[in-house]
Design an enzyme around this catalytic site. Structure first.
Site, PDB file in Angstrom:
ATOM      1  N   THR A 226     -14.350   0.654  27.653  1.00 40.18           N
ATOM      2  CA  THR A 226     -13.285   0.325  26.704  1.00 40.18           C
ATOM      3  C   THR A 226     -12.418   1.544  26.395  1.00 40.18           C
ATOM      4  OG1 THR A 226     -14.634  -1.419  25.713  1.00 40.18           O
ATOM      5  CG2 THR A 226     -12.793  -0.608  24.411  1.00 40.18           C
TER       6      THR A 226
ATOM      7  N   ASP B 211     -11.929  -6.979  24.602  1.00 41.67           N
ATOM      8  CA  ASP B 211     -13.375  -7.202  24.702  1.00 41.67           C
ATOM      9  C   ASP B 211     -13.754  -8.603  24.218  1.00 41.67           C
ATOM     10  OD1 ASP B 211     -14.845  -4.275  25.117  1.00 41.67           O
ATOM     11  OD2 ASP B 211     -12.941  -4.113  24.045  1.00 41.67           O
TER      12      ASP B 211
END
Length: 374
Positions: free
Chosen positions: A154, A57
């Site tokens: 995620t 990320d």
């Protein structure tokens, strides 16, 4: 040549750079999943809302932020993105920051293979933190704003399932460029359920992209970053022509926390959908509709949940330009001009491959909402 059909389009450069940086981001993510880039790539941190954040990320956000700034000039780039530097900047996060910095630099070093120019020297920790933290725009209806979800889904990334890198450009409140990188979504095979009711994975992913008003959306396979040639052409993708609910496939989020599966099931039954839902992490749901692997995406959030623009902007535009329809559950277009959130959203989001299916879903929502307890 890449994107010949829109070479003279108003946003041609933005789209070209967007596709290339998303290709780089997908390469970064795939290498992290294989454990072949950066030290300790498996750091997974829980944010305040209990959602996970990883080296991928932060690494993707830093890399794309740096590349957009270099391509268009710092004064011309406003970025709305999901991650901040609060955790990374902590004195106790030295190892975590080192992993992010190494990952970013190893990816930026390969920029020429993706048709872009990387830094003359590796970035240091302060430069990486700066690249992440400058993604602090709140968007709005004035000016241009890039909208980035560095790793959408995620949890899917952590579990080795579907996830996406999503990049869009908003110009005066309108989404005008959409790029969606799907590292585990094959450019050659359909998205299907496996025995665990999650999407079957392929080693070769894809990037889908479009520009507003082009009337088309495109897909190309991922560049592997190993010296292989840039794809010489991209294929046009189009939504499915199926408009019979009996034959239609519908997608919904895997997570139950932010989506009401039972209400979606009720809508599916009311309109005559027969197939089991395709539960997919991330904006890959939009990708599946854009390329004809599914016909419907429904999401009805529970009271109090607010949808963020980075979770939808790129996917919505790609579906629309591929021939689909995306609105809120009241039948109104999504409004990306009011900042970080999709303010004024009516009940939920409905994306369909065509008007007929869309009208049936919206009609079913109006007929059943009062008894939904949402």
């Amino acid at each position: 040549m890449l994107m010949d059909a829109i070479a003279n389009h108003k946003y041609a450069k933005e789209l070209q750079v967007g596709v290339r940086v998303v290709q780089m981001a997908c390469y970064l993510c795939q290498k992290l999943q294989k454990g072949s880039v950066g030290p300790n790539p498996d750091h997974v941190i829980s944010k305040d809302d209990d959602s996970p954040v990883t080296v991928a990320d932060w690494g993707v956000q830093a890399m794309i932020s740096w590349m957009l700034t270099e391509s268009f000039g710092r004064e011309n780039v406003s970025i709305v993105a999901e991650e901040d530097t609060q955790t990374l900047a902590d004195a106790a996060a030295t190892s975590l920051l080192a992993s992010v910095v190494a990952t970013v630099n190893e990816t930026l070093a390969l920029a020429p293979r993706f048709g872009l120019k990387g830094p003359a020297t590796p970035l240091n920790g302060s430069q990486v933190l700066d690249a992440i933290s400058r993604c602090n725009s709140t968007g709005g209806r004035v000016g241009r704003h890039w909208v980035l979800d560095p790793v959408d889904g995620t949890l899917g990334f952590v579990r080795g399932d579907q996830y996406a890198v999503a990049l869009a450009l908003i110009d005066h409140g309108q989404v005008v460029v959409g790029v969606l990188g799907c590292p585990n979504y094959s450019s050659k095979r359909k998205l299907v359920n496996n025995n665990n009711n999650s999407s079957a994975l392929e080693s070769e992913g894809c990037v889908m992209y479009t520009s507003k008003g082009s009337g088309q959306a495109w897909m190309q396979p991922l560049v592997q970053g190993d010296g292989s040639e840039w794809p010489s052409s991209a294929s046009i993708i189009r939504v499915s022509s199926i408009d019979n609910p009996v034959m239609a496939t519908f997608c919904e989020p895997v997570e139950k926390a932010n989506s009401n599966h039972s209400y979606s099931a009720g809508i599916a039954h009311r309109v005559g959908l027969r197939k089991q839902p395709l539960r997919v992490y991330s904006m890959v749901k939009y990708a599946a509709i854009a390329r004809g692997d599914a016909e419907i995406y429904m999401k009805f959030a529970k009271t109090g949940y607010k949808e963020k623009i980075w979770d939808h902007a790129a996917g919505v535009l790609i579906v629309e330009e591929a021939g689909g329809v995306v609105t809120d559950a009241g039948g109104r277009p999504l409004d990306f001009s009011k900042g970080v959130y999709l303010e004024g959203l009516d009940r939920g989001i409905v994306a369909c491959s065509g008007v007929n299916l869309h009208d049936k879903i919206i009609g079913a929502v109006y007929a059943s909402w009062d008894s939904s307890n949402l």
